[in-house]
Design an enzyme around this catalytic site. Structure first.
Site, PDB file in Angstrom:
ATOM      1  CG  ASP A 195     -27.291 -43.453 -30.322  1.00 17.28           C
ATOM      2  OD1 ASP A 195     -26.369 -43.919 -29.635  1.00 17.28           O
ATOM      3  OD2 ASP A 195     -28.031 -42.524 -29.925  1.00 17.28           O
ATOM      4  CG  ASN A 203     -30.247 -44.461 -18.555  1.00 16.99           C
ATOM      5  OD1 ASN A 203     -30.988 -45.433 -18.406  1.00 16.99           O
ATOM      6  ND2 ASN A 203     -29.130 -44.521 -19.255  1.00 16.99           N
ATOM      7  CG  ASP A 212     -30.255 -52.000 -18.093  1.00 16.57           C
ATOM      8  OD1 ASP A 212     -29.589 -51.223 -18.796  1.00 16.57           O
ATOM      9  OD2 ASP A 212     -29.836 -52.512 -17.042  1.00 16.57           O
ATOM     10  CD  GLU A 238     -26.760 -44.633 -25.624  1.00 13.08           C
ATOM     11  OE1 GLU A 238     -26.459 -43.439 -25.795  1.00 13.08           O
ATOM     12  OE2 GLU A 238     -26.214 -45.335 -24.750  1.00 13.08           O
TER      13      GLU A 238
END
Length: 332
Positions: A195, A203, A212, A238
């Site tokens: 992760d 973000n 992204d 993610e």
């Protein structure tokens, strides 16, 4: 030859009708047994990842009384690397290589030799039968490619979540034995969940387009630092999953930690430093997919609790019965 002519269409339809790698392999095995008949003795070596980086593994072989010890030696102890190099130097039009005790049909995809079918010289096949064999192998390879393309995550080009569930089930039931059977050491399967640390901050601070890009670069680093025969998935958002065979847990830990360190040392455009945390577990005890994921997830949680940018083995958790709670700590 009448049998080949009458069944060729049915064999082709049978192969392109398969919707999983395992059933596709079974269909190819049945097709080869029917095509070659009782006298046919064969072994099929192939790179299931469709990559020249993976050495072709023994995927299928004839079974039955006709496969005596002498024939097994000729077919199952092929020195793959030099034979593969020799096949790759052949003209594209060459469909058959005759050697001392065997005949070899190269298997190509997009012009690259990714494997070969080995036939024992005592197998009696009409000359025209080799064209049918090459056609069947070509259909198999293109159907395999179709299945793999349909199971790719569109952003990262990693395998997707649905494929992850199917692959874990295949491994737990022993359907992936072709990948490890050639190893001189006993191999065990491991599954890691990775992760991206504090991805919400990426973000929030840089926007989803940059987010992204971070996911894509992490995916590329993961894929390029595992072997072609390993499986790397985008598990969701993610999160990533890696499924790979290894000799023992310490070596699996070293492999995962090396990739973790590489990502931590990589400079990401605009964002700068990005780290990942991982948890991993050995795939054993015939547990359900959800059980394996839960174990790896708990090890991942421990990595987050310990400060992130770490790898934790499920076997190292002191209390495997307690459920984890995040409390007020922002772990993800």
């Amino acid at each position: 030859m009448e049998k080949i002519s009458s069944c060729g269409y049915e064999w082709t339809i049978g192969l392109i009708s398969q919707n999983s790698e395992h059933t596709l392999d079974s269909c190819l095995a049945n097709t080869l047994n029917q095509l070659l008949g009782d006298s046919g003795i064969f072994a099929f070596y192939f790179s299931k990842s469709l990559s020249v980086q993976q050495t072709p593994c023994l995927t299928l072989a004839s079974t039955g009384k006709q496969l005596c010890d002498e024939n097994k030696t000729a077919l199952l102890e092929v020195d793959v690397p030099p034979l593969l190099e020799r096949l790759r130097k052949l003209n594209q039009d060459v469909q058959l290589l005759n050697l001392a005790h065997i005949q070899v049909l190269p298997v190509r995809y997009q012009g690259l030799v990714l494997g070969f079918l080995v036939l024992h010289n005592q197998s009696i096949i009409p000359t025209s039968g080799y064209s049918v064999l090459n056609h069947i192998l070509n259909v198999y390879v293109h159907q395999l490619a179709t299945l793999q393309y349909a199971r790719m995550d569109p952003l990262t080009q990693l395998l997707n979540r649905q494929t992850f569930d199917e692959k874990i089930i295949d491994i737990a039931s022993g359907k992936e034995a072709w990948l490890v059977r050639e190893s001189k050491q006993q191999l065990h399967w491991y599954m890691a969940i990775a992760d991206i640390d504090l991805f919400k901050h990426v973000n929030d601070n840089y926007g989803h387009v940059i987010g992204d890009e971070v996911i894509l670069l992490v995916a590329q680093l993961l894929k390029s630092n595992f072997r072609a025969g390993d499986y790397v998935f985008r598990y969701g958002g993610e999160e990533f999953a890696i499924v790979f065979p290894c000799e023992h847990e310490a070596k699996a830990m070293a492999k995962l930690d090396g990739v973790r360190a590489l990502i931590a040392d990589t400079r990401f455009p605009q964002v700068g430093k990005v780290t990942i945390s991982m948890g991993f577990v050995e795939l054993k005890d015939a547990a359900q997919v959800a059980d394996f994921v839960n174990r790896a997830d708990r090890a991942l949680y421990q990595s987050k609790q310990d400060g992130r940018n770490k790898v934790t083995a499920y076997s190292s958790l002191k209390d495997k019965q307690n459920n984890h709670h995040s409390g007020d700590i922002e772990l993800f």
